[in-house]
Write an enzyme that holds these catalytic residues in place. Structure first.
Site, mmCIF file in Angstrom:
data_model
loop_
_atom_site.group_PDB
_atom_site.id
_atom_site.type_symbol
_atom_site.label_atom_id
_atom_site.label_comp_id
_atom_site.label_asym_id
_atom_site.label_seq_id
_atom_site.Cartn_x
_atom_site.Cartn_y
_atom_site.Cartn_z
ATOM 1 N N CYS A 197 0.834 -1.210 0.000
ATOM 2 C CA CYS A 197 0.000 0.000 0.000
ATOM 3 C C CYS A 197 0.870 1.262 0.000
ATOM 4 C CB CYS A 197 -0.917 -0.004 1.227
ATOM 5 S SG CYS A 197 -2.010 1.431 1.263
ATOM 6 N N CYS B 51 0.798 4.704 6.798
ATOM 7 C CA CYS B 51 0.198 4.532 8.126
ATOM 8 C C CYS B 51 1.165 3.787 9.058
ATOM 9 C CB CYS B 51 -1.123 3.784 8.018
ATOM 10 S SG CYS B 51 -2.213 4.499 6.782
ATOM 11 N N CYS C 166 0.524 0.039 10.256
ATOM 12 C CA CYS C 166 -0.010 -0.971 9.345
ATOM 13 C C CYS C 166 1.047 -1.895 8.737
ATOM 14 C CB CYS C 166 -0.799 -0.285 8.231
ATOM 15 S SG CYS C 166 -1.696 -1.471 7.208
ATOM 16 N N CYS D 154 -16.774 -8.717 5.685
ATOM 17 C CA CYS D 154 -16.076 -7.458 5.375
ATOM 18 C C CYS D 154 -14.821 -7.735 4.565
ATOM 19 C CB CYS D 154 -15.650 -6.769 6.663
ATOM 20 S SG CYS D 154 -16.964 -6.626 7.883
ATOM 21 N N CYS E 226 -19.719 -5.585 3.597
ATOM 22 C CA CYS E 226 -18.947 -4.397 3.971
ATOM 23 C C CYS E 226 -17.637 -4.448 3.200
ATOM 24 C CB CYS E 226 -18.677 -4.412 5.475
ATOM 25 S SG CYS E 226 -17.686 -3.011 6.035
ATOM 26 N N CYS F 148 -19.368 2.582 8.490
ATOM 27 C CA CYS F 148 -18.632 1.907 9.558
ATOM 28 C C CYS F 148 -17.366 2.720 9.761
ATOM 29 C CB CYS F 148 -18.300 0.473 9.132
ATOM 30 S SG CYS F 148 -17.223 -0.394 10.288
ATOM 31 N N ARG G 18 -18.120 -2.044 17.897
ATOM 32 C CA ARG G 18 -17.386 -3.309 17.719
ATOM 33 C C ARG G 18 -16.078 -3.329 18.497
ATOM 34 N NH1 ARG G 18 -16.804 -3.629 12.365
ATOM 35 N NH2 ARG G 18 -18.963 -4.294 12.296
HETATM 36 N N1 SAM Z 1 -6.552 0.756 3.043
HETATM 37 C C1 SAM Z 1 -7.847 1.023 3.518
HETATM 38 C C2 SAM Z 1 -7.885 2.125 4.545
HETATM 39 O O1 SAM Z 1 -6.886 2.374 5.188
HETATM 40 O O2 SAM Z 1 -8.950 2.715 4.708
HETATM 41 C C3 SAM Z 1 -8.546 -0.211 4.047
HETATM 42 C C4 SAM Z 1 -7.751 -1.252 4.798
HETATM 43 S S1 SAM Z 1 -7.045 -0.718 6.373
HETATM 44 C C5 SAM Z 1 -5.994 -2.064 6.785
HETATM 45 C C6 SAM Z 1 -8.454 -0.813 7.491
HETATM 46 C C7 SAM Z 1 -8.270 -0.354 8.897
HETATM 47 O O3 SAM Z 1 -7.604 -1.345 9.655
HETATM 48 C C8 SAM Z 1 -7.443 0.888 9.141
HETATM 49 O O4 SAM Z 1 -8.166 2.053 8.914
HETATM 50 C C9 SAM Z 1 -7.076 0.747 10.604
HETATM 51 O O5 SAM Z 1 -8.009 1.442 11.402
HETATM 52 C C10 SAM Z 1 -7.144 -0.761 10.849
HETATM 53 N N2 SAM Z 1 -5.801 -1.323 11.165
HETATM 54 C C11 SAM Z 1 -4.809 -1.536 10.273
HETATM 55 N N3 SAM Z 1 -3.709 -2.041 10.886
HETATM 56 C C12 SAM Z 1 -4.021 -2.161 12.200
HETATM 57 C C13 SAM Z 1 -3.301 -2.600 13.352
HETATM 58 N N4 SAM Z 1 -2.040 -3.030 13.265
HETATM 59 N N5 SAM Z 1 -3.929 -2.594 14.545
HETATM 60 C C14 SAM Z 1 -5.215 -2.164 14.631
HETATM 61 N N6 SAM Z 1 -5.935 -1.718 13.580
HETATM 62 C C15 SAM Z 1 -5.362 -1.706 12.380
HETATM 63 FE FE1 SF4 Z 2 -2.763 1.237 3.383
HETATM 64 FE FE2 SF4 Z 2 -2.728 0.064 5.759
HETATM 65 FE FE3 SF4 Z 2 -2.969 2.698 5.599
HETATM 66 FE FE4 SF4 Z 2 -5.026 1.096 4.781
HETATM 67 S S1 SF4 Z 2 -4.228 1.316 6.854
HETATM 68 S S2 SF4 Z 2 -4.194 2.900 3.744
HETATM 69 S S3 SF4 Z 2 -3.827 -0.630 3.978
HETATM 70 S S4 SF4 Z 2 -1.197 1.484 4.933
#
Ligand code: SAM
Ligand code: SF4
Ligand code: DTB
Length: 320
Positions: free
Chosen positions: A56, A60, A63, A100, A132, A192, A264
């Site tokens: 990606c 973040c 992530c 989801c 979702c 959500c 949730r």
């Molecule tokens: N890329 C898209 C986005 O960021 O909106 C969708 C997938 S992203 C992985 C979905 C959500 O997962 C993120 O917004 C975050 O809130 C949650 N998330 C991701 N990594 C996480 C982690 N290590 N611990 C807890 N929540 C996490």
């Molecule tokens: Fe990409 Fe992870 Fe950020 Fe979603 S949360 S935008 S998958 S880096």
């Protein structure tokens, strides 16, 4: 101040006061609100599937799927529709009510991959599951197309309070997130939207996040409260763990501020005790993720969740 923050007039300081109340007083009030609006012994079960893993372009800090983080995750192309439908069928057989699908995209691009996601949605809906997806940012037309395919919910988290957002991500900003939420609403989809605890934020940012969510008009139908799952290779791998009482406080405040929402208890349950989870259910959490894994990290086993539900006499909540 963000425009949405003023809409229903819930101020950050009001939420700070809620969070600062004696824990048991706060839980008692939240449990009352919960019982007024929801069946107290029912918890919705949602199951996740990562349909596009890793690589990606967003940075973040929490992530596993960001290309900026060296987490050793193997990148995968978008799954095929039949693979997704096999997983969805299994999820339904395992008792899930909502399915989801997540993609490690920054935003949605029109084209064959998005069309394939729409087909996944159509197929999952036809199985009789609530649908979702979480695909990153999207525009009005894309939201409308998903709605047409049978999408019920779009997940798009604000993650943390506005004042802390820059510490978490630099490749996108809060207003872009809010804009996507507006596009989702305009298409008639349910929202959500929630956040993560443990991103190095303090009480203030948690209160800001809850105020932001509660001031959305209408409020989100689903509010996932995640605890950070620390992933090796991310800048947040060594973040201090959030105390369980803080999670209970945030869930209780979310329930009081957003009485109708599914709240949730999301990522982070593998590190929690049964007692901690039970306290979250008492405080108003009425949804969990079930199944062996979340997107890229483990979740409690179906057997341990079944045992917990049995001990607490909790039944899965099935939507109408
Ligand atoms: N890329 C898209 C986005 O960021 O909106 C969708 C997938 S992203 C992985 C979905 C959500 O997962 C993120 O917004 C975050 O809130 C949650 N998330 C991701 N990594 C996480 C982690 N290590 N611990 C807890 N929540 C996490
Ligand atoms: Fe990409 Fe992870 Fe950020 Fe979603 S949360 S935008 S998958 S880096
Ligand atoms: C949400 O709020 N939590 C889910 C879902 N929405 C997409 C994701 C949790 C991800 C946990 C880390 C992982 O498995 O990669």
């Amino acid at each position: 101040m963000a425009p949405t923050q003023a809409a229903l007039g819930i101020s950050t300081s009001h939420v700070e006061e809620l969070l600062a109340r004696p824990l048991l007083d706060l839980v008692f009030e939240a449990a009352g609100v919960h019982r007024e609006h929801h069946a107290p012994n029912r918890v919705q079960c949602a199951q996740l599937l990562n349909v596009k893993t890793g690589g990606c372009p967003e940075d973040c800090g929490y992530c596993s799927q960001s290309a900026f983080n060296k987490t050793g995750l193997v990148k995968e192309e978008l799954l095929q529709v039949d693979h997704v439908l096999r997983e969805a069928r299994q999820a339904k057989e395992g008792g899930a009510d909502r399915f989801c699908m997540g993609a490690a995209w920054r935003d949605v691009k029109d084209g064959p991959e998005f069309d394939r996601v729409c087909e996944m949605v159509r197929g999952v809906k036809d199985l009789g599951l609530e649908t979702c997806v979480t695909l990153g940012m999207l525009n009005n037309g894309q939201a409308a197309k998903l709605k047409g395919a049978g999408l019920d919910y779009y997940n798009h988290n604000l993650d943390t309070g506005r004042s802390h957002y820059g510490e978490v991500t630099s490749t996108r900003n809060y207003d872009e997130r809010l804009q996507t939420l507006e596009n989702v609403r305009e298409a008639g989809l349910s929202v959500c939207c929630g956040g993560i605890l443990g991103l190095g934020e303090g009480r203030y940012a948690r209160a800001e996040l809850l105020a932001e969510l509660a001031n959305l008009e209408p409020q989100p139908e689903s509010v996932p409260i995640n605890e950070l799952v620390p992933v090796e290779g991310t800048p947040m791998e060594s973040n201090e763990k959030v105390d369980w009482t803080e999670l209970v406080r945030v869930i209780a405040a979310a329930r009081i501020l957003m009485p109708h929402a599914y709240v949730r208890l999301s990522a982070g349950r593998t590190e929690m005790t049964e007692e901690g989870q039970a306290m979250c259910f008492l405080a108003g959490a009425n949804s969990i993720f079930v199944g062996e894994s979340l997107l890229t990290t483990p979740n409690p086993t179906p057997g341990s969740d079944a045992a917990l539900f049995a001990k607490l006499d909790i039944q899965p909540l099935i939507s109408e």
